[in-house]
Motif scaffolding. Structure first.
Motif, PDB file in Angstrom:
ATOM      1  N   CYS A 188     -11.872 -33.548   7.760  1.00  0.00           N
ATOM      2  CA  CYS A 188     -12.750 -32.466   8.208  1.00  0.00           C
ATOM      3  C   CYS A 188     -12.933 -31.393   7.132  1.00  0.00           C
ATOM      4  O   CYS A 188     -14.039 -30.939   6.885  1.00  0.00           O
ATOM      5  CB  CYS A 188     -12.204 -31.818   9.471  1.00  0.00           C
ATOM      6  SG  CYS A 188     -12.125 -32.955  10.872  1.00  0.00           S
ATOM      7  N   PHE A 246     -16.219 -26.754  10.459  1.00  0.00           N
ATOM      8  CA  PHE A 246     -14.871 -26.865   9.905  1.00  0.00           C
ATOM      9  C   PHE A 246     -14.664 -25.758   8.870  1.00  0.00           C
ATOM     10  O   PHE A 246     -15.221 -25.819   7.775  1.00  0.00           O
ATOM     11  CB  PHE A 246     -14.682 -28.247   9.255  1.00  0.00           C
ATOM     12  CG  PHE A 246     -14.994 -29.377  10.194  1.00  0.00           C
ATOM     13  CD1 PHE A 246     -14.280 -29.533  11.374  1.00  0.00           C
ATOM     14  CD2 PHE A 246     -16.013 -30.260   9.914  1.00  0.00           C
ATOM     15  CE1 PHE A 246     -14.580 -30.566  12.248  1.00  0.00           C
ATOM     16  CE2 PHE A 246     -16.321 -31.304  10.780  1.00  0.00           C
ATOM     17  CZ  PHE A 246     -15.602 -31.453  11.951  1.00  0.00           C
ATOM     18  N   LYS A 277      -7.850 -23.991  19.706  1.00  0.00           N
ATOM     19  CA  LYS A 277      -9.126 -24.390  20.292  1.00  0.00           C
ATOM     20  C   LYS A 277      -9.915 -23.142  20.650  1.00  0.00           C
ATOM     21  O   LYS A 277      -9.362 -22.218  21.251  1.00  0.00           O
ATOM     22  CB  LYS A 277      -8.843 -25.233  21.536  1.00  0.00           C
ATOM     23  CG  LYS A 277     -10.052 -25.927  22.108  1.00  0.00           C
ATOM     24  CD  LYS A 277      -9.634 -26.887  23.220  1.00  0.00           C
ATOM     25  CE  LYS A 277     -10.840 -27.407  23.975  1.00  0.00           C
ATOM     26  NZ  LYS A 277     -10.479 -28.275  25.086  1.00  0.00           N
ATOM     27  N   PRO A 293     -16.374 -25.877  22.678  1.00  0.00           N
ATOM     28  CA  PRO A 293     -14.971 -25.488  22.494  1.00  0.00           C
ATOM     29  C   PRO A 293     -14.374 -26.204  21.291  1.00  0.00           C
ATOM     30  O   PRO A 293     -13.469 -27.014  21.421  1.00  0.00           O
ATOM     31  CB  PRO A 293     -14.317 -25.937  23.807  1.00  0.00           C
ATOM     32  CG  PRO A 293     -15.121 -27.128  24.230  1.00  0.00           C
ATOM     33  CD  PRO A 293     -16.525 -26.933  23.708  1.00  0.00           C
ATOM     34  N   PRO A 323      -6.669 -30.093  16.080  1.00  0.00           N
ATOM     35  CA  PRO A 323      -5.462 -30.601  16.737  1.00  0.00           C
ATOM     36  C   PRO A 323      -4.211 -30.123  16.021  1.00  0.00           C
ATOM     37  O   PRO A 323      -4.260 -29.780  14.835  1.00  0.00           O
ATOM     38  CB  PRO A 323      -5.610 -32.117  16.625  1.00  0.00           C
ATOM     39  CG  PRO A 323      -6.485 -32.333  15.426  1.00  0.00           C
ATOM     40  CD  PRO A 323      -7.392 -31.139  15.331  1.00  0.00           C
ATOM     41  N   PHE A 360      -0.413 -30.904  14.440  1.00  0.00           N
ATOM     42  CA  PHE A 360       0.141 -32.046  13.714  1.00  0.00           C
ATOM     43  C   PHE A 360       1.663 -32.124  13.804  1.00  0.00           C
ATOM     44  O   PHE A 360       2.280 -32.904  13.081  1.00  0.00           O
ATOM     45  CB  PHE A 360      -0.309 -31.990  12.250  1.00  0.00           C
ATOM     46  CG  PHE A 360      -1.782 -32.267  12.075  1.00  0.00           C
ATOM     47  CD1 PHE A 360      -2.223 -33.532  11.733  1.00  0.00           C
ATOM     48  CD2 PHE A 360      -2.730 -31.279  12.309  1.00  0.00           C
ATOM     49  CE1 PHE A 360      -3.580 -33.805  11.601  1.00  0.00           C
ATOM     50  CE2 PHE A 360      -4.090 -31.543  12.177  1.00  0.00           C
ATOM     51  CZ  PHE A 360      -4.512 -32.806  11.821  1.00  0.00           C
ATOM     52  N   ASP A 369     -12.350 -34.578  26.458  1.00  0.00           N
ATOM     53  CA  ASP A 369     -13.078 -33.706  25.545  1.00  0.00           C
ATOM     54  C   ASP A 369     -12.583 -34.022  24.130  1.00  0.00           C
ATOM     55  O   ASP A 369     -11.524 -34.628  23.968  1.00  0.00           O
ATOM     56  CB  ASP A 369     -12.832 -32.242  25.910  1.00  0.00           C
ATOM     57  CG  ASP A 369     -13.937 -31.333  25.388  1.00  0.00           C
ATOM     58  OD1 ASP A 369     -14.836 -31.827  24.677  1.00  0.00           O
ATOM     59  OD2 ASP A 369     -13.906 -30.132  25.688  1.00  0.00           O
ATOM     60  N   GLN A 429     -11.248 -32.212  21.889  1.00  0.00           N
ATOM     61  CA  GLN A 429      -9.865 -31.743  21.850  1.00  0.00           C
ATOM     62  C   GLN A 429      -9.367 -31.681  23.285  1.00  0.00           C
ATOM     63  O   GLN A 429      -9.977 -30.995  24.076  1.00  0.00           O
ATOM     64  CB  GLN A 429      -9.772 -30.337  21.225  1.00  0.00           C
ATOM     65  CG  GLN A 429     -10.347 -30.231  19.827  1.00  0.00           C
ATOM     66  CD  GLN A 429      -9.544 -30.996  18.804  1.00  0.00           C
ATOM     67  OE1 GLN A 429      -8.396 -31.314  19.033  1.00  0.00           O
ATOM     68  NE2 GLN A 429     -10.163 -31.314  17.697  1.00  0.00           N
ATOM     69  N   PRO A 430      -8.323 -32.363  23.644  1.00  0.00           N
ATOM     70  CA  PRO A 430      -7.416 -33.109  22.783  1.00  0.00           C
ATOM     71  C   PRO A 430      -7.659 -34.620  22.772  1.00  0.00           C
ATOM     72  O   PRO A 430      -7.022 -35.323  21.995  1.00  0.00           O
ATOM     73  CB  PRO A 430      -6.067 -32.849  23.452  1.00  0.00           C
ATOM     74  CG  PRO A 430      -6.409 -32.810  24.914  1.00  0.00           C
ATOM     75  CD  PRO A 430      -7.791 -32.212  25.003  1.00  0.00           C
ATOM     76  N   ALA A 442      -8.840 -36.293  19.408  1.00  0.00           N
ATOM     77  CA  ALA A 442      -8.383 -35.518  18.249  1.00  0.00           C
ATOM     78  C   ALA A 442      -7.948 -36.420  17.099  1.00  0.00           C
ATOM     79  O   ALA A 442      -7.295 -37.441  17.301  1.00  0.00           O
ATOM     80  CB  ALA A 442      -7.233 -34.600  18.657  1.00  0.00           C
ATOM     81  N   TYR A 443      -8.312 -36.002  15.907  1.00  0.00           N
ATOM     82  CA  TYR A 443      -7.893 -36.670  14.686  1.00  0.00           C
ATOM     83  C   TYR A 443      -6.426 -36.347  14.414  1.00  0.00           C
ATOM     84  O   TYR A 443      -6.011 -35.230  14.627  1.00  0.00           O
ATOM     85  CB  TYR A 443      -8.767 -36.181  13.531  1.00  0.00           C
ATOM     86  CG  TYR A 443      -8.445 -36.783  12.196  1.00  0.00           C
ATOM     87  CD1 TYR A 443      -8.917 -38.039  11.877  1.00  0.00           C
ATOM     88  CD2 TYR A 443      -7.659 -36.099  11.280  1.00  0.00           C
ATOM     89  CE1 TYR A 443      -8.608 -38.603  10.660  1.00  0.00           C
ATOM     90  CE2 TYR A 443      -7.352 -36.669  10.061  1.00  0.00           C
ATOM     91  CZ  TYR A 443      -7.826 -37.924   9.754  1.00  0.00           C
ATOM     92  OH  TYR A 443      -7.533 -38.490   8.555  1.00  0.00           O
ATOM     93  N   LEU A 481     -14.166 -37.920  16.701  1.00  0.00           N
ATOM     94  CA  LEU A 481     -13.210 -36.867  16.357  1.00  0.00           C
ATOM     95  C   LEU A 481     -13.880 -35.671  15.719  1.00  0.00           C
ATOM     96  O   LEU A 481     -13.270 -34.631  15.538  1.00  0.00           O
ATOM     97  CB  LEU A 481     -12.161 -37.436  15.382  1.00  0.00           C
ATOM     98  CG  LEU A 481     -12.692 -37.939  14.039  1.00  0.00           C
ATOM     99  CD1 LEU A 481     -12.604 -36.861  12.965  1.00  0.00           C
ATOM    100  CD2 LEU A 481     -11.903 -39.154  13.593  1.00  0.00           C
ATOM    101  N   ASN A 482     -15.143 -35.838  15.360  1.00  0.00           N
ATOM    102  CA  ASN A 482     -15.765 -34.931  14.393  1.00  0.00           C
ATOM    103  C   ASN A 482     -16.942 -34.145  14.980  1.00  0.00           C
ATOM    104  O   ASN A 482     -17.647 -33.497  14.242  1.00  0.00           O
ATOM    105  CB  ASN A 482     -16.282 -35.816  13.245  1.00  0.00           C
ATOM    106  CG  ASN A 482     -16.208 -35.198  11.909  1.00  0.00           C
ATOM    107  OD1 ASN A 482     -15.182 -34.639  11.569  1.00  0.00           O
ATOM    108  ND2 ASN A 482     -17.293 -35.276  11.147  1.00  0.00           N
ATOM    109  N   TYR A 483     -17.163 -34.254  16.297  1.00  0.00           N
ATOM    110  CA  TYR A 483     -18.326 -33.626  16.943  1.00  0.00           C
ATOM    111  C   TYR A 483     -19.625 -34.151  16.336  1.00  0.00           C
ATOM    112  O   TYR A 483     -20.648 -33.471  16.365  1.00  0.00           O
ATOM    113  CB  TYR A 483     -18.297 -32.092  16.805  1.00  0.00           C
ATOM    114  CG  TYR A 483     -17.011 -31.457  17.263  1.00  0.00           C
ATOM    115  CD1 TYR A 483     -16.790 -31.207  18.620  1.00  0.00           C
ATOM    116  CD2 TYR A 483     -16.010 -31.114  16.371  1.00  0.00           C
ATOM    117  CE1 TYR A 483     -15.610 -30.625  19.057  1.00  0.00           C
ATOM    118  CE2 TYR A 483     -14.826 -30.535  16.797  1.00  0.00           C
ATOM    119  CZ  TYR A 483     -14.636 -30.292  18.140  1.00  0.00           C
ATOM    120  OH  TYR A 483     -13.471 -29.718  18.567  1.00  0.00           O
TER     121      TYR A 483
END
Lengths: 421, 591
Positions: A345, A357, A383, A393, A397, A399, B43, B45-46, B49-50, B248-250
């Motif tokens: 990203c 991003f 978020k 939204p 994430p 990690f 959604d 997230q989560p 999610a990547y 994952l990236n919208y």
């Protein structure tokens, strides 16, 4: 010897009585003339706007609770406080408050029964609220919201810390007297800046989080007269309250007026986004509802604050990191972790992509001397909340599930030392 | 009925593309809407999610984002006299579940049908005569035209941030686009995605043969984009995890990224997940729906009364609910009477595999679900069906949605299935091979239909939906013709080896092999209530407050992926509900 002891005890008792009397001595407050028609729709609507600006709901509405019925737990060093019911219920709320009672609570921190309020109520900031705005707020709380018959929950504060009278001492010594705090627009050359100052210092109570506090818990400054005003630094719910002054690397120095307005409206701008629920909720419950003129005024005022002294962080864009990553030369553990976890990203140039991003290069959260937000972001994620101006939204994430402490340290060290950071 | 919920204006069954579109449109109109989704809330997230989501084992083998066939499935047979057996493992088609539905795990190919696709029967009859159409082929014209849907195609593309190049705008041809497409009112919201090497080679080959290649319209955003609802999309990073996965990236358009952010902020919208709708309830004379019966997240049977019932589940399950609820008359292939279940059709997907030398770097792990290039020179009226000898056309495309070791590595034919030779071939082939696909239309036939299975039941005790389908000579001929054309074209590229998988004469439909999730028909739209379950507004002919939105409405399938058409039909139906039905509830077309 015995005599000396006795006189010392007597002295102590006398001092205590004097201090106690000082604490209990009534505070004189001005009497206000109530507006002719308190239920006037325009007045109530203005009061609602001001209540939004003051973000009263942030503390006075519990999660999934009825509006303004209180009950939200607020952690404090002495125990958990529960916000109070400020609906116009005559038995459980503030329905019996006169305008002057309301004024004493809001500007002086004194409840109708004479108790001093805990510092969770930002009355040192609200002391700047004008008489007219105070009356409109009163009209809104009496006529604009539904009474809720919900009893206040007792605070979980053990005796002797639960005694209220020491709070009066704090108030009398460390909180500004409203007569002195009275807002003077003439101090500012530009009326928009003056309006911004009024909102930021007063109802916005931005300093409650963004201004560092003295050991005695008062904010270091309540307006631009102090160089620490809004300089950031406190941890709020585990996130760093950011510097709102004009520091280039860690403050708003590189932000445009538009960036600030867009952020207060939507929680994000093309380059940056709000981190953490605390500020997210401010946008959600308060600033997104302010007019363009008021948000612009706030931004203009913030841009008048010079950089706070002592900043050590700097950013000077440097293409070396991106070149090394693109050519596969950068093989430190931190760089490998970056490619495996972040680059999808934020890209190998650390610039991410506008609107989606955020860039890591030159990012104030990355450059901040205190890395608490960055560490938390990488481990736990974050978020944004959707709102009318920006419903998506978007989020990052966490990690923690795949990075060891050492991995996280290597990754963050890489990030904080690359692309010119 | 123990648990009766307060009545609402509208219930929506299913929270995929059509459910999200209808929920947006109806809450715009001020209605209170309750949406039921059998699966989980999802959604970006989560849930996507990547890097958690890019897990081939979880997504493409364990099928995390697809429906559970242990709960609900279909039974399948080839002929009306055979005994159908349950579809117990994901193979031929992959219905989704959870919020977003198949709209979250699709690839992103986002086409509009051609104007002539809407009037297929009359077009073929006019061009080749009535007798050219086989006796058992029950194709029909759509009761709407391309022009009717153009504003809705357009709006859906703008909601999705579709990336492409227009070929015709307001009747004027545009260089670089599809010269044969129906006229658009404006350019795509985003320019095309970059070409991968296989797409560049496709351009070269197609142009040399005299075709007109153009970028596949892809709802995989080529740049950051804000759609008309204010939803933010991110630029695709070619990660190669579109089909089977949430994005994952919208970047990939989905109900989750493009519509739900707005719906979730609305007080008139309530989403009930893990809620399985069992049937539509009808009033005593069966002319009006009173609501739906469902199992809530705790497994309690509840009733949700509503003024309007919108079936927005996956096409097969829309038909299933109609059959279970008595909305319309079940189709009987023997008499040809009844409409629900009639004209089930599919997609005629075929592949050409090409293996190159080591100087051709395919990098098959890079991918964009809807990216690549295609031609329409063998589709619609470009194809001389009279000469070709079958009805319907198709497209050939170069598309690289991303591959990986767990999803399988193609090897040249003749390679052993295991051992060192396979290993060597796999290692060589993975980085130096491409596949192009041939996606053909699929006609509808008297004997291909959907009905309730007499034997097998789902986890809720209801009869399973039974699919009766096989490849017809017409589709087998089309497959052979189109694959041969593709092989001819690919010769230009001089691959080391090349193979097509055209259907063989007498071959049968293999339910175990993936061939696209484009199941169509079964509750089709038409202008005659004797031969269609829905009128031109996707309204049930029989129960006027039930609308059935999805690919179930296609009388037959064309050569394109259906999602663009499904979205356009959803907006078309929503407009009819808002502008006509709400003002005067009742049948919008008099039978």
């Amino acid at each position: 010897m015995k005599k000396l002891l006795l006189s010392l005890v007597c002295l102590a008792v006398l001092v205590f009585i004097a201090v106690f009397a000082y604490a209990l001595w009534p505070t004189h407050t001005a009497a206000l003339q109530p507006p002719a028609d308190l239920a006037d729709a325009a007045l109530v609507a203005r009061g609602k706007y001001l209540a939004d600006a003051g973000d009263c709901t942030a503390c006075h509405t519990a999660n999934d609770g009825k509006p303004f019925a209180g009950g939200l737990p607020i952690a404090s060093p002495i125990g958990t406080l529960y916000s109070t019911n400020i609906t116009p219920s005559k038995t459980q709320g503030i329905g019996n408050y006169s305008l002057n009672d309301f004024e004493r609570a809001l500007r002086h921190g004194i409840a109708a029964n004479g108790d001093s309020l805990y510092l969770a109520m930002p009355y040192p900031s609200y002391a700047r609220v004008s008489d007219d705005d105070l009356k409109a707020l009163y009209a809104y709380f009496m006529h604009g919201i539904a009474p809720v018959e919900q009893a206040n929950r007792a605070n979980d504060v053990p005796w002797p810390l639960s005694m209220r009278w020491p709070l009066a001492l704090w108030r009398k010594w460390l909180a500004p007297a409203p007569e002195q705090a009275k807002f003077d627009a003439a101090r500012y050359s530009d009326p928009a800046v003056a309006r911004g100052a009024y909102l930021v210092q007063g109802l916005g109570h931005c300093g409650s989080c963004h201004t560092p506090r003295a050991p005695t818990l008062q904010e270091r400054a309540l307006d631009e007269s102090g160089a620490q005003y809004l300089a950031g630094g406190p941890h709020i719910d585990g996130w760093l309250a950011v510097n709102l002054r004009s520091n280039d690397a860690t403050g708003l120095g590189a932000w445009s007026i538009d960036d600030i307005v867009t952020t207060l409206r939507s929680g994000r701008n093309p380059h940056r986004a709000v981190l953490g629920e605390a500020m997210g909720n401010v946008v959600q419950h308060s600033t997104q509802y302010l007019s363009d003129a008021d948000l612009t005024a706030i931004a203009k005022y913030l841009k008048t604050l010079p950089a706070s002294p002592g900043e050590t962080s700097r950013f000077k864009a440097d293409p070396a990191t991106a070149q090394a990553l693109a050519s596969g030369q950068e093989n430190s553990r931190g760089a490998q972790l970056y490619l495996d976890n972040c680059a999808a990203c934020h890209r190998s140039n650390g610039l991410g992509n506008a609107h989606v991003f955020p860039a890591i290069a030159g990012n104030s959260t990355v450059l901040a001397g205190d890395p608490v937000s960055l560490i938390r972001l990488v481990l736990v994620g974050a978020k944004l909340q959707g709102n009318a101006a920006a419903p998506s939204p978007l989020g990052m994430p966490g990690f923690a599930w795949r990075l060891s402490d050492d991995d996280a340290a290597q990754l963050l060290t890489f990030i904080r030392q690359s692309w010119g950071n | 009925m123990a648990n009766i919920q307060p009545k609402v204006d509208a219930v929506i069954v299913g929270m995929g593309w059509t459910g999200a579109i209808l929920a947006k449109e109806l809450t715009d109109a001020g209605l209170n809407v309750v949406a039921f989704e059998r699966g989980a809330d999802r959604d970006t997230q989560p849930d996507f999610a990547y890097p958690r989501v890019v897990d081939e084992l979880e997504g493409s083998v364990h099928r995390r984002y697809l429906q559970s066939l242990a709960q609900e499935t279909v039974t399948v047979r080839h002929t009306p006299t055979a005994t159908a057996v349950p579809y117990r493992q994901m193979g031929s088609f992959k219905p989704g579940t959870g919020v977003g539905g198949a709209g979250s795990h699709w690839s992103g190919c986002h086409f509009r049908a051609l104007p002539e696709d809407f009037k297929l029967r009359s077009n073929v009859e006019q061009r080749y005569g009535r007798n050219f159409i086989p006796q058992d082929m029950t194709i029909q014209d759509f009761p709407v035209s391309y022009d009717d849907l153009e504003p809705h195609f357009d709006h859906f593309e703008y909601v999705c941030g579709t990336s492409g190049k227009a070929g015709v705008i307001n009747g004027v041809k545009q260089p670089g686009g599809n010269p044969f497409e129906g006229s658009r009112s404006r350019e795509f919201p985003l320019g095309p995605n970059p070409s991968y090497l296989g797409a560049e080679m496709f351009y070269k080959a197609a142009r040399e043969v005299g075709y007109n290649p153009y970028p596949i319209p892809a709802s995989n955003a080529s740049a950051a984009y804000v759609n008309p609802y204010g939803c933010q999309m991110g630029p695709c990073n070619f990660c190669g995890f579109c089909s089977d996965y949430g994005c994952l990236n919208y970047s990939k358009a989905s109900p989750n990224a493009c519509i739900l952010p707005v719906l979730r902020l609305r007080k008139q919208f309530e989403l009930r997940t893990h809620s399985q709708v069992l049937k539509v309830n009808l009033d005593s004379d069966g002319k009006k729906a009173t609501g739906v019966t469902y199992l809530d997240a705790q497994g309690r049977e509840c009733e949700q009364p509503a003024e309007l019932v919108l079936l927005c589940a996956f096409s097969l399950y829309n038909v299933h609910l109609m059959l279970l609820s008595g909305v319309g008359k079940p189709y009987d292939p023997a008499s040809g009477e009844g409409t629900v279940g009639r004209n089930y059709s599919y997609q005629n997907l075929n592949r050409v595999m090409m293996f190159f030398g080591k100087d051709t770097q395919a990098n098959g792990f890079i991918g964009i679900g809807g990216g690549g290039t295609t031609i329409d020179d063998l589709n619609g009226n470009q194809l001389d069906n009279g000469k070709a000898g079958f009805v319907g056309g198709g497209i050939i495309w170069a598309r690289q949605p991303g591959s990986g070791p767990v999803r399988g590595v193609s090897v040249p034919s003749g390679t052993p299935n295991w051992g060192p030779q396979w290993k060597k071939a796999a290692a060589d082939a993975f980085r130096h091979s491409f596949y192009y696909e041939v996606q053909g239309a699929c006609m509808s036939y008297r004997q291909h239909y959907l009905s309730l299975d007499p034997t097998y039941r789902d986890a809720f005790g209801r009869p399973l939906l039974r699919m009766t389908f096989d490849w017809h000579d017409n589709e087998i001929k089309a497959s052979q013709f189109l694959v041969n054309k593709a092989l001819d074209m690919c010769k230009v590229l001089s691959p080391q080896s090349m193979a097509g998988d055209a259907k063989k004469a007498g071959g049968h439909y293999d339910i175990t092999k993936y061939q696209s999730t484009h199941t169509c028909g079964g509750a089709i739209m038409g202008s005659d209530p004797k031969t269609s379950a829905l009128n031109r507004y996707l309204q049930s002919w029989d129960v006027h407050n039930v609308f059935v939105i999805g690919a179930n409405a296609f009388p037959q399938n064309n050569g394109y992926n259906p999602t663009g058409m499904v979205g356009a039909l959803a907006y078309w139906a929503a407009t009819a509900i808002r502008e006509q039905y709400l003002k005067k509830p009742g049948p919008l077309v008099q039978a």
